[in-house]
Design an enzyme around this catalytic site. Structure first.
Site, PDB file in Angstrom:
ATOM      1  N   ASP A 232      12.239  -6.003   3.285  1.00 45.25           N
ATOM      2  CA  ASP A 232      11.447  -7.192   2.982  1.00 45.25           C
ATOM      3  C   ASP A 232      11.492  -7.325   1.464  1.00 45.25           C
ATOM      4  O   ASP A 232      11.796  -6.366   0.748  1.00 45.25           O
ATOM      5  CB  ASP A 232       9.998  -7.078   3.491  1.00 45.25           C
TER       6      ASP A 232
HETATM    7  C1  BGC Z   1       7.987 -12.063   3.637  1.00 45.27           C
HETATM    8  C2  BGC Z   1       9.234 -12.212   4.506  1.00 45.27           C
HETATM    9  C3  BGC Z   1      10.162 -13.214   3.891  1.00 45.27           C
HETATM   10  C4  BGC Z   1      10.525 -12.771   2.490  1.00 45.27           C
HETATM   11  C5  BGC Z   1      11.448 -13.719   1.764  1.00 45.27           C
HETATM   12  C6  BGC Z   1       8.331 -11.797   2.191  1.00 45.27           C
HETATM   13  O1  BGC Z   1       7.202 -11.938   1.407  1.00 45.27           O
HETATM   14  O2  BGC Z   1       7.180 -11.032   4.125  1.00 45.27           O
HETATM   15  O3  BGC Z   1       8.859 -12.609   5.796  1.00 45.27           O
HETATM   16  O4  BGC Z   1      11.302 -13.386   4.684  1.00 45.27           O
HETATM   17  O5  BGC Z   1       9.326 -12.680   1.714  1.00 45.27           O
HETATM   18  O6  BGC Z   1      10.807 -14.892   1.425  1.00 45.27           O
END
Ligand code: BGC
Length: 759
Positions: A232
């Protein structure tokens, strides 16, 4: 590209180039190596539309992204219980990705709704792992049919936003397998997502990014996952250890800092270069899978996809209450009340936020119809009653034949990044509903929210329509349901408890500091409410229709089976009403008797059937071992206990209409492990074992003549049941304390004999 060719490429890369492939070049791209013909590959949020940022990137939905189409969020699409629909939605998204040059869309998000409070519940599917994994799998199937990858997320046990980057989820092994891993497992095994995104949090001591047990042993070794694992955004905490654990791609970019650590570790011998090679191979495999299957002619028409979003929305709306008022006659005098009639809340905040190319509200749909008036009723930027708006709304409701109030949760109440602290709707909306219902007996409430709310006014209104966060075309879909152009067919993929305090995680949801203990164990959602026989506001699997369905002729192809066999179950469904409609047929399995603590029943399959009035269809399910099994922590595997199971067919988890009993025989013998602490009762379960240890107890439990030594009063109190219980619960080492002549070493000899029984 073949594995051989990819390996040739890797052989030509310098260590520095290989390390650089293991992290992003920027917010959304993998690194390019021009001299070797390796292109940069773009990934993008997701999951219910494209959040493609072609300028400043961020992971919170702050900066602009391209104009795109916002489909209903996971909360709603799960409620459709329609796999084919999600596969079509996925194909539409996949085509959009091809047209926009996106190799992987970051979703679906399958985290279990452990509590109604989780700020991201609107993106997630269900409190039930089977629903989550099946619906996510259906979406993955559609997206990947266009040769675009998915990133099922957030792996693992990431069920809250509070301290999301540092919290530690402490979950026991059985619960992890039955609930939290299971939400990923089916989709990963069956639909083979190209990538998996690991979550920010720790699981039982280790960050998800550094968790070899789950990233490698479970994901790859047990489930056969062969894509790359991406972090993530910002979830990497120790680049070298993460790589060893199985985290291939770090996102977004550490601007070279972590790449340097990888190079240094290889050079100083703390990291095998082959580990880096493996990660690069996985990443390149996906990059080229996309590159070599580019659809150069892909184009997308936003208006067409808007229609698709509307079609999906129509099946995501759950009719929760109908005292005969719905569907409405669109020519009646109707008051549409509430800001969300004009400006619906149709998506949540954060990384899934779509820059919608257009939004259709309910008011847009009825514009020009003089019999439908509008009153704003409330503002949702602060939770304060605006007396003027309230008075106008009450007036409009009084004059009309029907009042439809559009309410729900404002952005400030639920979003990525923080959790809710209560389950209430804004007071100003609750007050509006009460006041309107007081003057207008024909009141319907339409809800726009991503997670359950309390409904203190439920008995005062005649209808409730749960529209969830229905995407940019939600207004059209809501009106179609209100006016009966579409027959509602969605069911709740989660329980609506009467109040927050009823939820099983209530006492410890946020944890203490960073430590979050999942003390409710496997008893999440209906597994808990059923076991406790609790009343709920609306049960899991519940949803009404404008027609009626009858279930009949439940049959099984065998009444006795082994756990290695499959069981075919079929049931007839008839549309006994006057309107065409779709029904979600739910199959639950209940273990009638078990030595382990199990839920009353668990959903094991479902099907959505489309029926014309008077039509009957037969639905057939095939159940395998997993439908009867629980996760056994002694053998670290799924296990079925020999015995009777009930096959239950339901309209909801609380409306079981047909049942049938089958007997399943286990083909796996779990060896009994004996110790000096094993109780006599447990030993007696195997007569051979009891025969062996009997001599230990030959002198009576408390020594010879013990009964004669107790006084009359005491003797009266010592019943046979009590003596039996005393013996049953006595450990094998008991005789050491209760009568002389037996030593611990003697008992151990018996224990050794017992353990040799089946070896
Ligand atoms: C989120 C993800 C997301 C990623 C990219 C993170 O803060 O938890 O779900 O895909 O950011 O934006």
């Amino acid at each position: 590209m073949t594995t051989e060719k990819i390996r040739e490429l890797i052989a030509r890369m310098t260590l520095e180039e290989k390390a650089s492939m293991c992290s992003g070049a920027d917010f959304w791209h993998t690194e390019a190596i021009e001299r070797l013909g390796i292109p940069a590959s773009m990934v993008s949020d997701g999951p219910h539309g494209l959040r493609k940022q072609d300028q400043e990137g961020d992971h919170l939905g702050v900066n602009d992204s391209i104009k795109a189409v916002c489909f209903p969020a996971g909360c709603g699409t799960a409620a459709s219980f329609n796999r084919e629909l999600l596969t079509s939605m996925g194909a539409t998204l996949g085509n959009e990705c091809q047209a926009e040059g996106i190799s992987v869309i970051l979703g679906p998000a399958v985290n279990i709704k452990r509590s109604p409070l989780c700020g991201r519940n609107f993106e997630y599917y269900s409190e039930d792992p089977y629903v989550a994994t099946e619906m996510a799998g259906a979406l993955i199937k559609g997206i990947q049919s266009k040769n675009v990858g998915t990133s099922i997320k957030h792996f693992l046990a990431n069920n809250q936003e509070t301290r999301r980057q540092s919290s530690e989820s402490r979950v026991d092994e059985r619960t992890l397998h039955e609930i939290y891993l299971a939400a990923f497992e089916g989709a990963i095994k069956k639909q083979k997502p190209w990538t998996v995104m690991c979550s920010y949090n720790r699981i039982n001591g280790f960050y998800a990014a550094q968790n070899h047990k789950y990233l490698t042993e479970t994901l790859r070794d047990r489930w056969g996952f062969d894509g790359y694992v991406v972090s993530d955004w910002g979830a990497v905490n120790n680049r070298v250890e993460d790589l060893k654990a199985g985290l291939d791609l770090e996102m977004p970019t550490s601007l070279g800092a972590n790449d340097k650590l990888i190079v240094e570790a290889v050079q100083n011998g703390t990291l095998e270069e082959s580990v880096v090679d493996t990660a690069v191979e996985r990443i390149l495999n996906i990059i080229f899978r996309y590159e070599e299957n580019r659809d150069k002619n892909a184009a997308w028409d936003k208006d067409e996809d808007h229609e698709m979003a509307r079609k999906v929305a129509e099946e995501t709306i759950v009719l929760l209450k109908n005292d005969g008022l719905l569907p409405l006659n669109e020519n009646d005098d109707i008051a549409f009340i509430g800001k969300y009639a004009e400006a619906p809340r149709y998506q949540g905040g954060g990384s899934s936020h779509i820059n919608s190319h257009k939004v259709t509200s309910a008011m847009d749909v009825v514009s020009g119809k003089s019999n439908i008036v509008y009153a704003r009723g409330y503002n949702d930027d602060e939770d304060k009653t605006d007396e003027t708006l309230l008075a106008e709304a009450v007036e409009a409701a009084k004059k009309a034949k029907v009042a439809v109030i559009f309410a729900g949760l404002p952005d400030a109440f639920e979003s990525e990044g923080f959790d809710r602290t209560h389950m209430s709707m804004p007071n100003c909306q609750n007050e509006l509903i009460e006041k309107v219902a007081a003057v207008q007996p024909n009141t319907v409430v339409v809800l726009h929210n991503g997670s359950p709310v309390e409904m203190p006014w439920i008995d005062k209104v005649k209808g409730v329509v749960e529209a969830y966060l229905g995407g940019q075309a939600v207004g059209g879909a809501v009106c179609d349901i209100l006016f009966g152009k579409v027959n509602p067919s969605a069911k709740l993929p989660e329980t609506f408890p009467l109040k927050l305090e009823d939820n099983p995680s209530y006492l410890f949801y946020f944890g203490e500091g960073d430590t979050v203990e999942y003390r409710e164990g496997i008893f999440v959602g209906y597994r808990y409410y059923d076991k406790k026989k609790m009343d709920v506001l609306f049960p899991f699997g519940y949803g009404l229709s404008y027609t009626t369905f009858e279930y009949s002729n439940l049959t099984v192809d065998k009444e006795n089976l082994k756990d290695t066999d499959t069981l075919t179950v079929s049931v007839n469904i008839t549309n006994t009403g006057k309107m065409a409609g779709k029904e979600v047929v739910q199959l639950y399995v209940a273990d009638k008797e078990s030595t382990v603590i199990r839920p009353v029943k668990e959903l094991r399959d479902f099907a959505k059937v489309d029926l014309a009035p008077g039509e009957t269809k037969t639905v057939t399910f095939t159940l395998d071992k997993r439908a009867f099994a629980y996760y056994n922590v002694q053998i670290h595997d799924w296990h079925v206990e020999t015995g009777e199971f009930e096959i239950l067919i339901g309209k909801s988890s609380r409306d079981i209409v047909l049942r049938k009993t089958v007997t399943v025989e286990s083909t796996v013998k779990i060896p009994m492990v004996y110790t000096t602490d094993t109780t006599v009762g447990d030993v007696m379960k195997d007569p051979r074992a009891w025969e062996i240890v009997k001599p230990l107890f030959a002198n009576g439990m408390f020594g010879e003549g013990s009964e004669a030594n107790v006084g009359d009063a005491a003797a009266e109190a010592i019943s046979e049941e009590m003596m039996e219980a005393m013996l049953k619960y006595m450990p094998l080492r008991g005789p050491v304390s209760f009568h002389g002549g037996v030593s611990m070493a003697d008992v151990q000899k018996y224990v050794d004999q017992l353990n040799a029984l089946d070896s």
